[in-house]
Design an enzyme around this catalytic site. Structure first.
Site, PDB file in Angstrom:
ATOM      1  N   GLU A 459      46.279  46.931  36.052  1.00 53.16           N
ATOM      2  CA  GLU A 459      44.945  47.250  35.544  1.00 53.16           C
ATOM      3  C   GLU A 459      44.944  48.483  34.632  1.00 53.16           C
ATOM      4  O   GLU A 459      44.250  49.463  34.874  1.00 53.16           O
ATOM      5  CB  GLU A 459      43.979  47.440  36.721  1.00 53.16           C
ATOM      6  CG  GLU A 459      43.809  46.138  37.492  1.00 53.16           C
ATOM      7  CD  GLU A 459      42.894  46.248  38.703  1.00 53.16           C
ATOM      8  OE1 GLU A 459      42.110  45.329  38.934  1.00 53.16           O
ATOM      9  OE2 GLU A 459      42.984  47.263  39.430  1.00 53.16           O
ATOM     10  N   GLU A 526      46.568  38.742  42.213  1.00 55.11           N
ATOM     11  CA  GLU A 526      45.653  39.091  43.299  1.00 55.11           C
ATOM     12  C   GLU A 526      44.679  37.935  43.469  1.00 55.11           C
ATOM     13  O   GLU A 526      44.097  37.465  42.491  1.00 55.11           O
ATOM     14  CB  GLU A 526      44.882  40.383  43.006  1.00 55.11           C
ATOM     15  CG  GLU A 526      45.730  41.632  42.987  1.00 55.11           C
ATOM     16  CD  GLU A 526      44.924  42.898  42.693  1.00 55.11           C
ATOM     17  OE1 GLU A 526      43.677  42.865  42.903  1.00 55.11           O
ATOM     18  OE2 GLU A 526      45.512  43.893  42.248  1.00 55.11           O
TER      19      GLU A 526
END
Length: 740
Positions: A459, A526
């Site tokens: 991220e 994820e």
């Protein structure tokens, strides 16, 4: 004499000084006996009690404490390794996306907080053992959060950042006979802390072990091991070993599997680099299903032929590749049945100690027992022991670099701030530090067969810097793939990643992507967010991955363990504390608790039942006439397990029988008849087919169930009635007659 300049800590281009080159993780020993016992006379562990002083910022820290004439004997004691926040100084702080100083001080990217930025000053007095005296000596810190300056006997040695990489320094010229004073100053936040905005508790301090190493006359500085295969032939392999050596002499390389010696050869060393290769025929192949390991022993000899150093390396022969847009392990399409794992203990946070190794081993065993076959090291390098255990027990790894700048691009995507505030993007001042971090990640863990994929970070948006990091790793290593999910948010350089990686996409989203051309393999780095009563509909993802030659190749649950910490309430009672329970601000509260095991004792939560069933490699379907077995394993036949049939009537076990001949090869299907007659007694009759370990393994005892299937084979309402013919009784003088 050089001096430490704290002003540089705010400079993103200053992230290390006098740090030795990153290298693979291995221990060195002075003899074969030391190597066998694991006790080295060339090493001294400095873990234990250190002297300690705390300050809330740099201007409050004690000046000159590193000098030899400054008496630190009256200071507090602190454990090393440990976080200072778990030792009574400062407090733990849980934050997800936002930076921990948000709302406290106005800090721009690259700057550091000034009013509150805890500084930890450590001192350790030591004497070198006789076996290490007269030799060059290096010191290695396995993990310090987040920046540290180092002195020995009052002289400045060096500086480093990057909380989760190991860093070494040369102490030789600063050592003195007798007692030496080692001084370390640790800064909670440095300019590089902008790259460490992970979803975790924020700590600081020396939280992994500290070692002193003596360097003999011939010394192995670095080691790179590769197992190479030509094409699809797995009966022939080449073991390639690259050595980086200090000093001249010779090396004897011996490869063994158990007690069997595969080869033993001697090569000359002239300092610098040396490349060795040897053919290995019919190697046992490493996989999570069968983690076959060899032992490579390396003995270094000086010019006179005396043995001066011994080390070893576990070797797993395996080939991981991208072929026809599919990830293959040893020629088979792999499916990751994974979990993200933070390095975390409810007792010590991320600090490593004796009991945390026991917790780590428990995690590995729990994963194996529940059919988890892969770990993503979210979102930084974990302790060495994790990678060793994944090699030994058989778990695939996405080894992730220590990089997350979520808080800078999240506000950009929300439209609050322009792209100029996003890190790292293409900002030149951030390139060197990120290249260094990625290099450290690769160098330390490059020899682990469990590592299949390098991840650039988490991220952190996108940009040319991340692309160049990927290109650097590809130059280093053509035996693995590169992963980076962030290009989803910044698609300017899609070639940054070899894998299409998303977070929390629906099965519908994945199918739509695959329908657009199936350009490269797809994973969910994820998914199935495990907070509260969750992990439902996990089967939809695993059913998609099970489709023949599907481009979707699995995912990693977020995440493995609740991040919770033992804490006493005001009445002295212990409880599990989550974000916000320490009075910290800002915080993201109980969002720290989203695991499939509990933080308190690492026991599986009820959610784990769904994970184990969905991730099992053997699928059993009960039919009207029997049962169907689908063996999804890549390399293991069902012959490796006992097959047991159980019949339950209204939930109570009435019959149990071990079945013979339930043999299904890897990646195959087979049908078998019902093991019991159709029941006739009233009730609901359910058949369970259970596959169980035949023998003890290192992760479970004989009889442990690895897979099962269950179905109702009969529902009997009542006993069928029969037509009854009436009968008559006739009474005679001496007898009774019955008719009917």
């Amino acid at each position: 004499m050089a001096a430490f300049d704290f002003a540089k800590v705010k400079d993103p281009t200053f992230f290390k000084e006098n740090v030795l080159n990153a290298h693979a993780s291995f221990r060195t020993y002075a003899s074969r006996e030391e190597y066998r016992t694991g006790s080295s006379s060339l090493a001294l562990k400095l873990d234990g009690i250190w002297k300690f002083a705390y300050a809330k910022n740099y201007t409050s820290a004690i000046p000159g404490f590193e000098k030899t004439d400054y008496d630190c004997s009256g200071w507090d004691d602190i454990h090393v390794p440990a976080h200072i926040q778990m030792e009574g100084y400062d407090i733990p702080q849980y934050a997800n996306v936002q930076y921990p100083w948000d709302g406290r001080e106005e800090v721009q990217p690259g700057e550091i907080p000034q009013r509150f930025n805890p500084v930890a000053s450590y001192v350790k007095y030591f004497e070198l053992p006789e076996s290490m005296q007269g030799k060059p000596v290096h010191i290695e810190f396995e993990g310090v959060e987040s920046g540290m300056a180092l002195w020995l006997n009052g002289s400045y040695v060096g500086y480093t950042e990057d909380s989760f990489s190991a860093h070494a320094f040369d102490l030789t010229s600063y050592l003195q006979p007798g007692v030496n004073k080692l001084a370390v100053q640790v800064f909670k936040w440095t300019s590089s802390s902008w790259c460490e905005d992970q979803d975790f508790f924020r700590f600081s301090g020396i939280f992994r072990s500290v070692w002193l190493y003596a360097i003999p006359t011939v010394h192995l500085e670095d080691l790179s091991v590769k197992t190479l295969f030509a094409g699809d032939d797995f009966t022939h392999s080449t073991l390639e070993v690259a050595l980086q050596v200090e000093g001249k002499g010779a090396a004897r390389l011996t490869l063994r599997r158990s007690e069997l010696e595969v080869f033993s050869e001697k090569i000359a060393l002239n300092g610098g680099s040396a490349l060795f290769s040897h053919a290995v025929e019919n190697p046992y192949l490493w996989s999570a299903e069968d983690p076959a390991l060899y032992e490579l022993e390396i003995e270094l000899l000086d010019d006179a032929g005396h043995l001066v150093e011994v080390t070893g390396q576990k070797v797993g022969f395996r080939k991981f590749e991208l072929k026809n847009n599919r990830m293959l392990l040893n020629g088979k399409r792999i499916v990751f049945k994974g979990a993200n794992r933070h390095e975390f203990s409810s007792i010590t946070g991320r600090a490593v100690g004796v009991h945390t190794h026991e917790e780590l081993l428990r995690d590995i065993i729990t994963m194996k027992q529940n059919n988890i076959n892969a770990i993503r090291t979210s979102h930084y390098q974990n302790q060495d022991a994790l990678y060793d255990l994944c090699d030994e027990y058989g778990l695939y790894m996405i080894a992730e670099n220590n990089l997350e700048s979520h808080g800078t691009w999240d506000i950009h995507q929300a439209g609050i701030r322009g792209i100029e505030g996003v890190l790292p993007n293409d900002k030149p001042e951030w390139k060197a530090v990120l290249f260094d971090r990625m290099n450290s990640t690769y160098q330390r863990d490059k020899n682990h067969p469990a590592v299949l994929i390098w991840s650039l970070g988490n991220e952190s948006f996108g940009g040319e810097t991340l692309l160049q990091m990927a290109e650097m790793v590809r130059r280093f290593d053509d035996t693995r793939l590169v992963h980076y999910e962030g290009v989803v948010n910044d698609p300017r350089f899609l070639e940054t990643t070899d894998i299409e990686s998303h977070m929390y996409s629906t099965v519908k989203d994945i199918k739509e992507y695959l329908a657009q051309g199936d350009k490269r393999p797809y994973i969910e780095c994820e998914y199935s967010h495990a907070m509260g009563n969750s992990n439902g509909a996990l089967y939809k993802y695993t059913e998609l991955a099970d489709q023949k030659d599907c481009g979707y190749q699995g995912g990693f649950i977020w995440d493995y363990i609740d991040q919770s910490i033992w804490k006493k309430d005001r009445y002295g009672k212990w409880f599990q504390a989550y974000g916000g329970d320490f009075g910290e601000r800002p915080t993201d509260y109980n969002f720290s608790g989203n695991g499939i095991v509990y933080g308190s004792d690492r026991t599986p939560s009820p959610k784990m039942q769904e994970v184990k069933f969905c991730y099992q490699n053997i699928s059993v379907t009960i039919t009207a006439n029997g049962f169907h077995v689908w063996n999804k394993s890549l390399f293991t036949s069902t012959d490796a397990y006992d097959c047991v049939a159980l019949l339950h009537r209204d939930g109570k076990l009435v019959l149990e029988q071990q079945l013979e001949g339930v043999s299904v090869a890897a990646e195959s299907h087979a049908d078998f008849p019902l093991p019991f007659p159709i029941p006739v007694l009233p009730g609901e009759h359910a058949l369970t087919i259970s596959f169980r370990l035949k023998e003890d393994t290192i992760w479970a005892k004989k009889g442990h169930e690895v897979a099962f299937g269950q179905g109702v084979i009969a529902v009997v309402r009542s006993i069928p009635s029969k037509k009854v013919t009436p009968f008559t009784v006739t009474h005679g003088t001496h007898n009774i007659g019955v008719r009917g």
